[in-house]
Enzyme design. Structure first.
Site, short mmCIF file in Angstrom:
data_model
loop_
_atom_site.label_atom_id
_atom_site.label_comp_id
_atom_site.label_asym_id
_atom_site.label_seq_id
_atom_site.Cartn_x
_atom_site.Cartn_y
_atom_site.Cartn_z
N TYR A 8 -12.70 -7.24 6.82
CA TYR A 8 -11.58 -7.40 5.95
C TYR A 8 -11.16 -8.81 5.58
CZ TYR A 8 -6.87 -7.13 3.76
OH TYR A 8 -5.85 -7.39 3.08
N ASP A 47 -13.66 -16.61 8.82
CA ASP A 47 -12.46 -16.18 8.57
C ASP A 47 -11.35 -15.64 9.68
OD1 ASP A 47 -9.84 -14.75 7.72
OD2 ASP A 47 -10.87 -13.65 6.40
N LYS A 99 -1.64 -16.42 8.84
CA LYS A 99 -0.85 -15.64 9.80
C LYS A 99 -0.22 -16.32 10.74
CE LYS A 99 -2.86 -10.97 9.15
NZ LYS A 99 -4.10 -10.43 8.31
N TYR A 123 0.69 -1.21 -0.08
CA TYR A 123 0.01 -0.06 0.00
C TYR A 123 0.93 1.38 0.15
CZ TYR A 123 -3.01 -3.47 1.96
OH TYR A 123 -3.72 -4.84 2.11
C1 LIG Z 1 -4.55 -10.70 6.81
C2 LIG Z 1 -5.98 -11.08 6.63
C3 LIG Z 1 -6.40 -11.87 5.33
C4 LIG Z 1 -5.28 -11.85 4.40
O1 LIG Z 1 -4.28 -12.40 4.36
P1 LIG Z 1 -2.93 -12.42 3.59
O2 LIG Z 1 -1.96 -13.70 3.83
O3 LIG Z 1 -2.41 -10.97 3.81
O4 LIG Z 1 -3.45 -12.67 2.06
C5 LIG Z 1 -7.75 -12.27 5.12
N1 LIG Z 1 -8.64 -12.23 6.20
C6 LIG Z 1 -8.13 -11.56 7.51
C7 LIG Z 1 -9.01 -11.40 8.45
C8 LIG Z 1 -6.96 -11.16 7.76
O5 LIG Z 1 -6.64 -10.51 8.71
#
Ligand SMILES: *Cc1c(COP(=O)(O)O)cnc(C)c1O
Length: 442
Positions: free
Chosen positions: A160, A261, A290, A32
């Site tokens: 997100y 997610d 992550k 970004y």
């Molecule tokens: C960081 C994140 C993503 C994306 O993961 P990347 O490895 O950066 O592609 C998707 N969903 C959530 C909730 C996140 O915190």
């Protein structure tokens, strides 16, 4: 044998700090950021525990665990060994028609430790791709059930889910991060952001809009997608487990799939191993990433239950139509196995609780500043929300000057330290937050 040096060959001599900076400026995109007006970057030479070692000899306490992933800190002997042991066997092998122990062990562990019923695992390289796979699973599931009109996703404002096109389509449509692609994204449905705070009593009116939307579009929705308990990149908002329970009930009532997610929340960050546990629910599909590999090597996974896996395979495409080249990379799986093992053998609940209490105690006084809107803490997450957005790059530099690595987001300054942080190191972080905020008034 030696290779002839050409202009293009990669030099093995270390770069001077000036040259590093110059070449970075000339060639590299950072997340970004702009090339015409590039913000400063901080050269990091190594890391140890919670510290990042800078080129000029300074050491910064990392307050955000390399975007919430390095839960055991840097240069951990156990994780290093897992990578090197695997490296001496093989760095990678394709996953089509082949299997290997690191992936098998990891899948079995994930099936065991994630909420009940999630026992089929699809590995990919990044969180965004794990979300794409989850969305494809949901659409393919309904296609196989003879309901190929179900292609819509119902998501939440402030959500997100990543930066790829499918994932972008379910992110908050007005957050700015992906707004310029708006015209090219699939148009999804968005309910109001969960309005019940983590400890607030839930009221049915808080979910009225969601309830109405799910009812109205129930024939077209493939799945509801959400970040359980904490909306992360959309501003670090915590919400009520009862709200999540109610969403799950409504999904069940209309037989709509639920995608959780847990890429940000997984592996203990909110005080439970997975945030769904706060509400004692199990989604149909779950994304993790992550902290999965302890911040070592890029790895993500999409898990699903038997309803989804057998449902997909009943259709005319009996296979799930996805397959990344580096799927289930053995180095990444090996370090993920070691990281989960380390976490489960440690007293992580106690550590997170201690971090939580200290964050609470030391960040709450920030409420006294007039331009602080809110201070909130959940698990090993401490958030100071300001009244309005500020310049991320300037604040990041102000934190570096305080000897800490903290990278604010929008109008939110947050701490998500490695779980191994000790009280003195954590105090250094909270003191830096207070100091930087105090200086903003000047
Ligand atoms: C960081 C994140 C993503 C994306 O993961 P990347 O490895 O950066 O592609 C998707 N969903 C959530 C909730 C996140 O915190």
């Amino acid at each position: 044998m030696s290779y002839p040096m050409t202009e293009k060959a990669v030099s093995t001599t270390p770069l001077s700090p000036d040259e590093l900076n110059r070449l970075d400026r000339a060639h590299l995109w950072h997340p970004y950021t702009s090339f015409t007006n590039p913000p400063p970057v901080t050269p990091v030479m190594g890391g140890e525990g919670v510290y990042l070692h800078l080129a000029d000899g300074r050491k910064l306490v990392d307050g955000i665990s390399s975007w919430w992933s390095a839960v055991h800190g840097y240069n951990h002997p156990v994780l290093n060994k897992a990578v090197t042991d695997q490296l001496h066997k093989m760095a990678h092998v394709m996953f089509a028609g082949i299997t290997h122990e690191p992936a098998v062990k990891l899948a079995a562990t994930l099936a065991r430790i994630t909420p009940e019923g999630l026992n089929k695992v699809f590995f990919s390289d990044s969180g965004s791709v794990a979300v794409e796979v989850a969305m494809k699973m949901a659409v393919q599931y309904w296609h196989s059930q003879g309901q190929s009109q179900r292609t819509l996703f119902l998501s939440f404002k402030r959500g997100y889910h990543g930066d790829t096109f499918g994932a972008m389509s379910v992110c908050d449509p007005h957050s700015g991060m992906h707004h310029m692609f708006h015209h090219m994204l699939s148009h999804q449905l968005f309910a109001d952001a969960p309005a019940t705070g983590f400890e607030e009593p839930f009221q049915e009116s808080h979910i009225a809009k969601f309830s109405q939307m799910i009812q109205q579009h129930r024939q077209k929705i493939a799945a509801v997608i959400l970040e359980p308990i904490m909306q992360g990149a959309g501003g670090m908002h915590f919400y009520s487990p009862q709200f999540l329970q109610r969403v799950k009930q409504l999904c069940d009532q209309h037989q709509i799939l639920l995608i959780a997610d847990e890429i940000a929340t997984g592996f203990g960050r909110t005080g439970k191993l997975f945030a769904c546990e706060h509400a004692s629910i199990s989604p149909d599909i779950m994304c993790i990433g992550k902290a999965l590999s302890g911040g070592y090597i890029t790895l993500a996974a999409t898990l699903c239950n038997d309803r989804v896996s057998s449902g997909i395979c009943q259709g005319d495409y009996s296979a799930l139509m996805h397959g990344p080249t580096y799927m289930a990379n053995p180095l990444a799986c090996a370090v993920a196995n070691a990281s989960i093992d380390l976490l489960m053998k440690s007293d992580w609940q106690q550590k997170v609780k201690r971090i939580s209490e200290q964050l609470h105690h030391e960040l709450m006084p920030c409420r006294e500043f007039s331009y602080v809107k809110d201070v909130r803490v959940l698990g090993a997450i401490g958030v100071v929300e300001l009244e309005k957005p500020f310049n991320t790059h300037e604040l990041t530099q102000a934190f570096v000057a305080q000897g800490v690595w903290v990278r604010p987001m929008g109008q939110v300054i947050y701490l998500m330290p490695p779980f191994i942080i000790n009280p003195e190191e954590l105090s250094k972080l909270t003191a830096a937050v207070a100091k930087v905020i105090a200086n903003m008034a000047k």
